[in-house]
Design a protein around this motif. Structure first.
Motif, PDB file in Angstrom:
ATOM      1  N   ASN A 153      41.113  15.597  -9.253  1.00 22.22           N
ATOM      2  CA  ASN A 153      41.724  14.903  -8.435  1.00 22.22           C
ATOM      3  C   ASN A 153      43.410  13.931  -8.258  1.00 22.22           C
ATOM      4  N   SER A 154      44.254  15.427  -8.779  1.00 18.04           N
ATOM      5  CA  SER A 154      45.554  15.557  -8.707  1.00 18.04           C
ATOM      6  C   SER A 154      46.135  14.199 -10.304  1.00 18.04           C
ATOM      7  N   LEU A 155      45.505  14.213 -10.811  1.00 11.91           N
ATOM      8  CA  LEU A 155      45.923  13.642 -12.114  1.00 11.91           C
ATOM      9  C   LEU A 155      47.597  13.598 -12.609  1.00 11.91           C
ATOM     10  N   ASP A 156      48.078  12.488 -12.705  1.00 11.10           N
ATOM     11  CA  ASP A 156      49.979  12.955 -12.552  1.00 11.10           C
ATOM     12  C   ASP A 156      50.414  12.475 -13.647  1.00 11.10           C
ATOM     13  N   GLY A 157      49.161  11.370 -14.218  1.00  9.91           N
ATOM     14  CA  GLY A 157      49.544  10.822 -15.869  1.00  9.91           C
ATOM     15  C   GLY A 157      49.445   9.374 -15.720  1.00  9.91           C
ATOM     16  N   VAL A 158      49.867   8.243 -16.441  1.00  9.06           N
ATOM     17  CA  VAL A 158      49.595   6.794 -16.838  1.00  9.06           C
ATOM     18  C   VAL A 158      50.289   6.443 -16.332  1.00  9.06           C
ATOM     19  N   ASP A 159      50.633   4.990 -15.808  1.00 11.77           N
ATOM     20  CA  ASP A 159      51.474   4.477 -15.242  1.00 11.77           C
ATOM     21  C   ASP A 159      52.109   3.288 -16.606  1.00 11.77           C
ATOM     22  N   GLU A 160      52.882   2.499 -16.249  1.00 14.44           N
ATOM     23  CA  GLU A 160      53.571   1.328 -17.295  1.00 14.44           C
ATOM     24  C   GLU A 160      52.320   0.040 -17.928  1.00 14.44           C
ATOM     25  N   ARG A 161      51.693  -0.178 -17.332  1.00  8.51           N
ATOM     26  CA  ARG A 161      50.409  -0.522 -17.210  1.00  8.51           C
ATOM     27  C   ARG A 161      49.187  -0.067 -17.798  1.00  8.51           C
ATOM     28  N   GLY A 162      49.176   1.815 -17.720  1.00  6.39           N
ATOM     29  CA  GLY A 162      48.060   2.328 -18.177  1.00  6.39           C
ATOM     30  C   GLY A 162      46.979   2.590 -17.260  1.00  6.39           C
ATOM     31  N   GLY A 163      47.536   2.498 -16.231  1.00  2.55           N
ATOM     32  CA  GLY A 163      46.698   2.761 -15.205  1.00  2.55           C
ATOM     33  C   GLY A 163      46.986   4.208 -14.979  1.00  2.55           C
ATOM     34  N   ARG A 218      47.214   6.761  -3.222  1.00  7.79           N
ATOM     35  CA  ARG A 218      48.820   6.163  -3.739  1.00  7.79           C
ATOM     36  C   ARG A 218      48.852   5.614  -2.906  1.00  7.79           C
ATOM     37  N   GLU A 219      48.623   6.014  -1.505  1.00  6.20           N
ATOM     38  CA  GLU A 219      49.329   4.842  -0.314  1.00  6.20           C
ATOM     39  C   GLU A 219      48.857   3.792   0.087  1.00  6.20           C
ATOM     40  N   PHE A 220      47.786   3.758  -0.561  1.00  2.00           N
ATOM     41  CA  PHE A 220      47.241   2.371  -0.582  1.00  2.00           C
ATOM     42  C   PHE A 220      47.538   1.080  -2.200  1.00  2.00           C
ATOM     43  N   LYS A 221      48.573   1.002  -2.153  1.00  2.00           N
ATOM     44  CA  LYS A 221      49.050  -0.314  -3.384  1.00  2.00           C
ATOM     45  C   LYS A 221      48.208  -1.257  -3.309  1.00  2.00           C
ATOM     46  N   ASP A 237      46.571  11.660  -7.077  1.00  2.00           N
ATOM     47  CA  ASP A 237      47.138  11.560  -5.877  1.00  2.00           C
ATOM     48  C   ASP A 237      45.447  12.160  -5.312  1.00  2.00           C
ATOM     49  N   THR A 238      44.605  11.272  -5.142  1.00  2.00           N
ATOM     50  CA  THR A 238      42.922  12.070  -4.914  1.00  2.00           C
ATOM     51  C   THR A 238      43.199  11.653  -3.276  1.00  2.00           C
ATOM     52  N   ARG A 239      42.771  12.649  -2.144  1.00  2.00           N
ATOM     53  CA  ARG A 239      42.291  12.478  -1.152  1.00  2.00           C
ATOM     54  C   ARG A 239      41.265  12.113  -1.015  1.00  2.00           C
ATOM     55  N   VAL A 240      41.154  10.922   0.309  1.00  2.00           N
ATOM     56  CA  VAL A 240      39.902  10.134   0.956  1.00  2.00           C
ATOM     57  C   VAL A 240      40.134   9.979   2.671  1.00  2.00           C
ATOM     58  N   ALA A 241      38.828  10.278   2.736  1.00  2.00           N
ATOM     59  CA  ALA A 241      39.068  10.118   4.509  1.00  2.00           C
ATOM     60  C   ALA A 241      38.779   8.598   5.155  1.00  2.00           C
ATOM     61  N   VAL A 242      39.729   7.863   6.663  1.00  2.00           N
ATOM     62  CA  VAL A 242      40.046   7.185   5.815  1.00  2.00           C
ATOM     63  C   VAL A 242      39.899   6.541   8.191  1.00  2.00           C
ATOM     64  N   ILE A 243      38.841   5.739   8.628  1.00  2.00           N
ATOM     65  CA  ILE A 243      39.330   5.618  10.127  1.00  2.00           C
ATOM     66  C   ILE A 243      40.654   4.699  11.037  1.00  2.00           C
TER      67      ILE A 243
END
Length: 72
Positions: free
Chosen positions: A38-48, A69-72, A52-58
């Motif tokens: 799932n391309s884990l890159d680390g933990v953000d400042e809030r602990g999340g 990560r594009e869906f913030k 960069d997990t890839r998903v399919a969208v229409i």
């Protein structure tokens, strides 16, 4: 090796949740690609978890690949 298991190893404990959590960012950054689908890159400042997990969208009636990560 799983990120949590690596964080336990880095923390030197399997019972101290705070110490394990404190090492999770470092552990995620050390994961080999074969153990990090799932391309884990680390933990953000809030602990999340940062991933960069890839998903399919229409989009426009077509299936497209996007990173979560594009869906913030």
């Amino acid at each position: 090796m799983h990120a949590t298991a690596l964080a336990m190893k880095l923390a030197g404990t399997v019972t101290d949740a705070a110490a394990i959590r404190a090492n999770l960012d470092k552990a995620m950054k050390q994961l080999p690609a074969a153990a990090n689908p799932n391309s884990l890159d680390g933990v953000d400042e809030r602990g999340g978890s940062l991933a960069d997990t890839r998903v399919a969208v229409i989009e426009g009636g077509k299936v497209k690949e996007r990173a979560l990560r594009e869906f913030k």
